[in-house]
Scaffold this motif. Structure first.
Motif, PDB file in Angstrom:
ATOM      1  N   ARG A   1       0.841  -1.209   0.000  1.00 24.40           N
ATOM      2  CA  ARG A   1       0.000   0.000   0.000  1.00 24.40           C
ATOM      3  C   ARG A   1       0.871   1.253   0.000  1.00 24.40           C
ATOM      4  O   ARG A   1       0.578   2.239  -0.661  1.00 24.40           O
ATOM      5  N   LEU A   2       1.973   1.158   0.777  1.00 16.45           N
ATOM      6  CA  LEU A   2       2.883   2.301   0.868  1.00 16.45           C
ATOM      7  C   LEU A   2       3.530   2.573  -0.488  1.00 16.45           C
ATOM      8  O   LEU A   2       3.529   3.692  -0.999  1.00 16.45           O
TER       9      LEU A   2
ATOM     10  N   ARG B   1       1.488   4.192  -3.222  1.00 19.29           N
ATOM     11  CA  ARG B   1       1.390   5.651  -3.172  1.00 19.29           C
ATOM     12  C   ARG B   1       2.690   6.298  -3.656  1.00 19.29           C
ATOM     13  O   ARG B   1       2.686   7.292  -4.352  1.00 19.29           O
TER      14      ARG B   1
ATOM     15  N   GLY C   1      -5.447   7.425   2.945  1.00 13.51           N
ATOM     16  CA  GLY C   1      -4.525   7.537   4.080  1.00 13.51           C
ATOM     17  C   GLY C   1      -4.262   8.979   4.452  1.00 13.51           C
ATOM     18  O   GLY C   1      -4.657   9.915   3.732  1.00 13.51           O
ATOM     19  N   ASN C   2      -3.652   9.129   5.627  1.00 14.76           N
ATOM     20  CA  ASN C   2      -3.339  10.475   6.109  1.00 14.76           C
ATOM     21  C   ASN C   2      -2.050  10.386   6.917  1.00 14.76           C
ATOM     22  O   ASN C   2      -2.066  10.303   8.131  1.00 14.76           O
ATOM     23  N   ASP C   3      -0.944  10.312   6.199  1.00 14.72           N
ATOM     24  CA  ASP C   3       0.338  10.209   6.911  1.00 14.72           C
ATOM     25  C   ASP C   3       1.405  11.036   6.191  1.00 14.72           C
ATOM     26  O   ASP C   3       1.068  11.897   5.386  1.00 14.72           O
TER      27      ASP C   3
ATOM     28  N   ASN D   1       1.179  11.381   2.458  1.00 14.99           N
ATOM     29  CA  ASN D   1       0.161  12.322   1.972  1.00 14.99           C
ATOM     30  C   ASN D   1       0.670  13.754   2.093  1.00 14.99           C
ATOM     31  O   ASN D   1       0.449  14.570   1.199  1.00 14.99           O
TER      32      ASN D   1
END
Ligand code: ADP
Length: 506
Positions: free
Chosen positions: A213-214, A217, A243-245, A248
């Motif tokens: 997933r990482l 992105r 996501g929100n990390d 992002n």
């Protein structure tokens, strides 16, 4: 041509983030698990062996106890009834039950357990199996752990003393190959292996999913970079991502950086367009005069003088245009956060008013400065001077018959307000919206005639904005204009500190 090496590179195997991460997680879990499993296994195994030792010991004592009654030495088959008395006299159900509960009988039935009895002369008189370990007479109990046929075996040798006379009558010699311990250990090893495999696979899978997933992105970001790299003007941006990390945040920052860079590119293009457009006129004028000179000037001194004067005037206009363009570029680069200089506003106003008054003695410039000496701004002194000169210069340039200019300055809590008022041509509402644009002149011919390049107000506007202030205009066509500058004041406590620092240099 350019794409080929990229394609072959893509096909090459790479240790991607996903593989690295999965391997790292799998290996870490595997090692941690192995360490814990080994500790657990070792302590479990030791416990089992200790238990086996105890039970072998107890059996040896029990046998020695039973045989210690025998008088006149241990003999042949007489030993067996003593070891399992219930068996020999068993007729009733009760005796049979006792038989099955007797620990010696239980041990006798074990294939890994060997009971051997020797008499006092070390002669074997009973053996449940053929002994594989050599017997050595002892004086007191001896317990050893030896390897027989590659397997750990407990060996207990115990002397038997006659109960009443304390004479040595023989020996109990027990060997225990611990089949049950081996089985349990094997079982445990198998269970642990299965668990390790499951844990490693599971953690590898979880790690892979997270990194998948990482990296998905990260791939989106890298694809956008590639697109922009291929065509810098493309409007490609990193799309909204789940996501929100930190990733992002990175995407947002990257998008806003792209916006800004493209804004700069646009501005740059416009600027180059504007500049070449502006330079075309003076160059055309000079060219025209040179052609004139070429045709008739050589013979006609009047044409010669006129053309040379005109060309020289155009050249100096170009010079001032270039100078102003440089000032504009510098004004665009000013960043207040990098400026430490503190400027006393009152002093600068008074000085500039004096200078302009000196140059234009036909004008009456009235200054009404309602500021004490404490009011300072954090900006370069020459930038404040430049702003005031531009506004006063325009007020003079665009004045009509009433040659009067009012300059006033006062302050509120946070801002200094400087007003420059003239009573000249004024500016129409539509022009008011455009006069701060680069190269914009209301009346091109008139402005040119008065030496204007249409850059003064854009320079002033950008400078004021760079210092966190505002430049606005109020004007009525035919009656005059008021230009208003507002600049943030430096807080007083900082003001005094900064002024102290500044004293030796100013
Ligand atoms: P310029 O060098 O031509 O004066 P500026 O950027 O300073 O360029 O001003 C832009 C235009 O705004 C000028 O050409 C002029 O038409 C108008 N303008 C500026 N100041 C005044 C003023 N005080 N009164 C009337 N018009 C003005």
């Amino acid at each position: 041509m350019k794409k080929e090496p990229q394609q072959t590179q893509k096909k090459k195997f790479r240790f991607t983030l996903r593989i690295k991460w999965s391997l790292a997680v799998g290996l870490t879990i595997f090692l941690t698990f192995m360490i814990f499993a080994s500790i657990l296994y070792a302590s479990f195994y030791n416990n089992l062996v200790t238990q086996e030792k105890q039970s072998t010991d107890e059996t040896a004592k029990l046998i020695a106890d039973r045989l210690s009654d025998v008088k006149g030495g241990l003999k042949g088959r007489a030993v067996l009834p003593l070891l399992v008395p219930e068996y020999y006299g068993a007729t009733s159900q009760d005796a049979a039950a006792k038989f099955s509960q007797d620990s010696i009988v239980n041990q006798l039935s074990r294939t890994d357990f060997n009971i051997v009895i020797y008499n006092q002369n070390a002669k074997q008189i009973f053996a449940s199996q053929k002994p594989k370990v050599a017997f050595k007479p002892v004086e007191e109990r001896r317990e050893e752990l030896v390897r027989v046929d590659g397997r750990s075996t407990i060996v207990v040798t115990l002397p038997i003393y006659q109960q009443s006379s304390y004479d040595l009558i023989g020996y109990v010699f027990l060997t225990n190959r611990m089949d049950n311990v081996r089985r349990s250990a094997e079982e445990l090893r198998l269970q642990m292996f299965v668990l390790v495999v499951i844990a490693v696979l599971f953690s590898g899978f979880v790690g892979y999913t997270i990194v998948y997933r990482l990296s998905k992105r990260i791939k989106m970001i890298s694809e956008t970079i590639q697109k922009v790299d291929r065509s810098p003007e493309s409007s490609a941006r990193i799309p909204e991502m789940p996501g929100n990390d930190e990733i992002n945040d990175l995407a947002d920052q990257f998008n806003s950086m792209l916006d800004q860079v493209q804004r700069y590119i646009e501005q740059q293009k416009e600027f180059v367009g504007d500049v070449s457009h502006e330079l075309r006129t003076p160059v055309a004028v000079i060219q025209g005069h040179l052609q004139l000179l070429n045709r008739w000037g050589k013979d006609d001194p009047e044409v010669l003088a006129e053309s040379l004067a005109a060309a020289s005037q155009e050249a100096s206009r170009m010079n001032s245009l270039i100078e102003e363009m440089l000032q504009l570029t510098r004004a665009e680069q000013v960043e207040q956060k990098n400026v430490q200089e503190v400027t006393d506003v009152r002093e600068v106003i008074m000085q500039i008013v004096d200078n302009i008054q000196m140059l234009h003695q036909d004008f009456s410039i009235m200054a009404d400065v309602d500021l004490d000496n404490e009011v300072s701004v954090r900006m370069n002194r020459n930038h404040l001077e430049q702003i005031l000169v531009i506004l006063l210069d325009n007020a003079i340039k665009y004045s009509a018959t009433r040659k009067e200019i009012h300059l006033s300055a006062d302050r509120d809590q946070q801002h200094i307000k400087i007003l420059v008022q003239d009573f000249g041509l004024g500016i129409s509402p539509t022009d008011q919206q455009r006069i701060f644009d680069r190269f914009y002149r209301v009346d091109k011919a008139r402005s040119r005639e008065r030496g204007g390049n249409g850059l003064g107000l854009s320079i002033a506007f950008r400078l004021v904005k760079a210092y966190g202030g505002e430049l606005t205009v109020d004007s009525v066509e035919g009656s005059g204009s008021i230009f208003k500058v507002s600049l943030p004041i430096l807080p007083t406590f900082e003001n005094s500190d900064a002024e102290e620092e500044n004293t030796p240099t100013s």
